[in-house]
Scaffold this motif. Structure first.
Motif, PDB file in Angstrom:
ATOM      1  N   UNK A   1       1.195  -0.935   0.160  1.00 12.96           N
ATOM      2  CA  UNK A   1       0.035   0.283   0.050  1.00 12.96           C
ATOM      3  C   UNK A   1       0.979   0.697  -0.299  1.00 12.96           C
ATOM      4  N   UNK A   2       0.850   1.979  -0.673  1.00 13.72           N
ATOM      5  CA  UNK A   2       1.083   3.637  -0.083  1.00 13.72           C
ATOM      6  C   UNK A   2       0.252   4.546   0.786  1.00 13.72           C
ATOM      7  N   UNK A   3       0.657   6.207   0.630  1.00 22.66           N
ATOM      8  CA  UNK A   3       0.441   7.245   1.914  1.00 22.66           C
ATOM      9  C   UNK A   3      -0.823   7.440   0.563  1.00 22.66           C
ATOM     10  N   UNK A   4      -1.184   7.360  -0.247  1.00 18.38           N
ATOM     11  CA  UNK A   4      -2.130   7.919  -1.154  1.00 18.38           C
ATOM     12  C   UNK A   4      -3.208   7.208  -1.298  1.00 18.38           C
ATOM     13  N   UNK A   5      -2.854   5.618  -0.942  1.00 18.70           N
ATOM     14  CA  UNK A   5      -4.075   4.692  -0.918  1.00 18.70           C
ATOM     15  C   UNK A   5      -4.584   5.104   0.860  1.00 18.70           C
ATOM     16  N   UNK A   6      -3.924   5.359   1.706  1.00 19.28           N
ATOM     17  CA  UNK A   6      -4.294   5.357   2.779  1.00 19.28           C
ATOM     18  C   UNK A   6      -5.108   6.092   3.098  1.00 19.28           C
ATOM     19  N   UNK A   7      -5.077   7.592   2.442  1.00 16.72           N
ATOM     20  CA  UNK A   7      -5.516   8.318   2.332  1.00 16.72           C
ATOM     21  C   UNK A   7      -6.672   8.675   1.949  1.00 16.72           C
ATOM     22  N   UNK A   8      -6.726   7.731   0.748  1.00 19.55           N
ATOM     23  CA  UNK A   8      -8.080   7.479   0.096  1.00 19.55           C
ATOM     24  C   UNK A   8      -9.004   6.221   1.302  1.00 19.55           C
ATOM     25  N   UNK A   9      -8.757   5.428   1.721  1.00 22.56           N
ATOM     26  CA  UNK A   9      -9.165   4.636   2.776  1.00 22.56           C
ATOM     27  C   UNK A   9      -9.938   5.107   3.722  1.00 22.56           C
ATOM     28  N   UNK A  48     -21.929   1.403  10.184  1.00 18.45           N
ATOM     29  CA  UNK A  48     -21.961   0.058   9.767  1.00 18.45           C
ATOM     30  C   UNK A  48     -20.254   0.275   9.650  1.00 18.45           C
ATOM     31  N   UNK A  49     -19.399  -0.808  10.651  1.00 16.54           N
ATOM     32  CA  UNK A  49     -18.104  -1.009  10.462  1.00 16.54           C
ATOM     33  C   UNK A  49     -18.430  -2.831  10.034  1.00 16.54           C
ATOM     34  N   UNK A  50     -16.657  -3.185  10.268  1.00 16.17           N
ATOM     35  CA  UNK A  50     -16.644  -4.374  10.005  1.00 16.17           C
ATOM     36  C   UNK A  50     -16.261  -5.316  10.747  1.00 16.17           C
ATOM     37  N   UNK A  51     -16.168  -6.798  11.206  1.00 15.70           N
ATOM     38  CA  UNK A  51     -15.498  -7.792  11.694  1.00 15.70           C
ATOM     39  C   UNK A  51     -13.239  -7.494  12.216  1.00 15.70           C
ATOM     40  N   UNK A  52     -13.563  -6.735  10.440  1.00 17.17           N
ATOM     41  CA  UNK A  52     -12.065  -6.665  10.333  1.00 17.17           C
ATOM     42  C   UNK A  52     -11.930  -5.543  10.784  1.00 17.17           C
ATOM     43  N   UNK A  53     -12.473  -4.560  11.750  1.00 13.28           N
ATOM     44  CA  UNK A  53     -11.871  -3.859  12.671  1.00 13.28           C
ATOM     45  C   UNK A  53     -12.092  -4.053  14.279  1.00 13.28           C
ATOM     46  N   UNK A  54     -12.656  -5.409  14.364  1.00 14.64           N
ATOM     47  CA  UNK A  54     -12.640  -5.934  15.792  1.00 14.64           C
ATOM     48  C   UNK A  54     -11.697  -6.801  15.516  1.00 14.64           C
ATOM     49  N   UNK A  55     -11.291  -7.927  15.041  1.00 12.86           N
ATOM     50  CA  UNK A  55     -10.195  -9.013  14.965  1.00 12.86           C
ATOM     51  C   UNK A  55      -9.110  -9.449  14.115  1.00 12.86           C
ATOM     52  N   UNK A  56      -9.485  -7.868  12.989  1.00 16.27           N
ATOM     53  CA  UNK A  56      -8.052  -7.795  11.295  1.00 16.27           C
ATOM     54  C   UNK A  56      -8.728  -8.624  10.687  1.00 16.27           C
ATOM     55  N   UNK A  57      -7.931  -8.524   9.353  1.00 16.90           N
ATOM     56  CA  UNK A  57      -8.038  -8.842   8.296  1.00 16.90           C
ATOM     57  C   UNK A  57      -7.662  -9.246   7.445  1.00 16.90           C
ATOM     58  N   UNK A  58      -6.817  -9.812   6.880  1.00 15.24           N
ATOM     59  CA  UNK A  58      -5.300  -9.596   6.075  1.00 15.24           C
ATOM     60  C   UNK A  58      -5.792  -9.365   4.517  1.00 15.24           C
ATOM     61  N   UNK A  59      -4.910  -9.015   4.258  1.00 16.81           N
ATOM     62  CA  UNK A  59      -4.433  -7.717   3.286  1.00 16.81           C
ATOM     63  C   UNK A  59      -5.937  -6.168   3.224  1.00 16.81           C
ATOM     64  N   UNK A  60      -6.387  -6.284   4.486  1.00 19.96           N
ATOM     65  CA  UNK A  60      -7.406  -5.044   4.846  1.00 19.96           C
ATOM     66  C   UNK A  60      -6.954  -3.807   5.820  1.00 19.96           C
ATOM     67  N   UNK A  61      -5.646  -3.936   5.749  1.00 19.05           N
ATOM     68  CA  UNK A  61      -4.675  -3.396   7.306  1.00 19.05           C
ATOM     69  C   UNK A  61      -5.063  -2.130   8.012  1.00 19.05           C
ATOM     70  N   UNK A  62      -5.404  -1.514   6.781  1.00 23.11           N
ATOM     71  CA  UNK A  62      -5.804   0.211   7.005  1.00 23.11           C
ATOM     72  C   UNK A  62      -7.111   0.097   6.811  1.00 23.11           C
TER      73      UNK A  62
END
Ligand code: NAD
Length: 255
Positions: A102-110, A140-154
């Motif tokens: 990932x890049x800082x530009x991508x972090x900003x968009x996410x 509406x959040x995500x389980x990714x925010x509770x337990x993590x999810x590979x490929x979805x860090x930001x």
């Protein structure tokens, strides 16, 4: 559900997989729905799909990352409909990849879509709810925010951030009768999930792995989400605030 009839609900990401299901459910409850989305073509399709509810459906294009545009749109909605009782922050976006790619530009968009977007909506809607004597917000959040999810860090960081933000706003505005709760979908069959899983053999492997891991043995469908969102927006949930609930077929079980 009690107390949703004739209320006004603002729903972001209205033209997406889960968004369409949410809009339809609130229309069925007799709520006036204001559906907001970046995609005009998606809104046009939704308008056509839900033409039987045309009288209580307002669909407007909006980029939730644009603070000034969010303020303008919410003021316009409030001016036209005279109240806003419910806010559902549902719009979201991600492209799955390992963190080091990932890049800082991508972090900003996410971050601007998944974190700053909901903040913009709270900033515009909360003063109206406070002035009106209360309201209900469902993020509406995500389980990714509770337990993590590979490929979805930001994305996970933003969803975890929205969850803790929601708890804080729930505490700050409880005395103003505003309830704020969080719904975390697990893997749900929408365009967002299909882009995460990818095409072909790899996508099939991810899909098969998810089926093995989910105790209820199927992927979530968009129609699995609106029940809990409608409940948390209704009078039946008047004594519930600052809570987080997963809709994931048991994939994640939190204490
Ligand atoms: N599908 C899943 O597996 C899953 C899992 C956990 C959480 N979620 C969350 O559920 C919510 C809905 O996701 P979905 O699966 O229906 O995705 P989706 O891609 O089908 O829909 C997302 C919608 O958000 C809109 N959107 C994106 N950026 C926007 C912006 N800047 N301004 C306004 N609208 C914008 C898109 O146009 C789209 O209509 C998201 O918050 C997502 O993070 C989904």
């Amino acid at each position: 559900m009690r107390g949703l009839k004739d209320k006004v609900a603002v729903i972001t990401g209205a033209a997406g997989g889960i968004g369409r299901s949410l809009v339809q459910r609130f229309c069925e409850e007799g709520t006036h729905v204001v559906g907001l989305d970046l995609s005009q073509s998606g809104l046009d399709e939704l308008k056509n799909e839900l033409r039987q509810y045309a009288e209580r459906l307002t669909l407007l294009p909006l980029d939730i990352t644009d603070h000034a545009a969010v303020k303008r749109t919410i003021q316009q909605v409030h001016g036209d409909l005279k109240r806003i009782d419910v806010l559902v922050n549902n719009a979201g976006w991600d492209v799955a990849m390992p963190f080091l790619e990932t890049t800082p530009e991508f972090w900003n968009k996410v971050a601007s879509i998944n974190l700053m977007g909901p903040l913009n909506l709270h900033h515009a809607v909360l003063p109206i709810m406070v002035a009106e004597g209360g309201g209900k917000i469902v993020n509406i959040a995500s389980d990714a925010g509770r337990v993590g999810s590979s490929g979805e860090s930001v994305y996970s960081a933003c969803k975890g951030g929205i969850t803790s933000f929601s708890k804080t706003v729930a505490r700050e505005y409880a005395r103003k009768n505003v309830r704020v709760n969080v719904v975390c979908p697990g893997p749900t069959d929408t365009a967002l999930l299909r882009s995460f899983m990818g095409e072909g053999e790899f996508g099939q492997k991810v899909y098969d792995g998810l089926l093995r891991a989910i105790p209820l043995k199927r992927l979530g469908q968009p129609a699995d989400i609106p029940g809990i969102v409608a409940f948390l927006s209704s009078d039946d949930a008047d004594f519930i605030t600052g809570q987080v609930i997963s809709v994931s077929g048991g994939l994640t079980m939190h204490g």
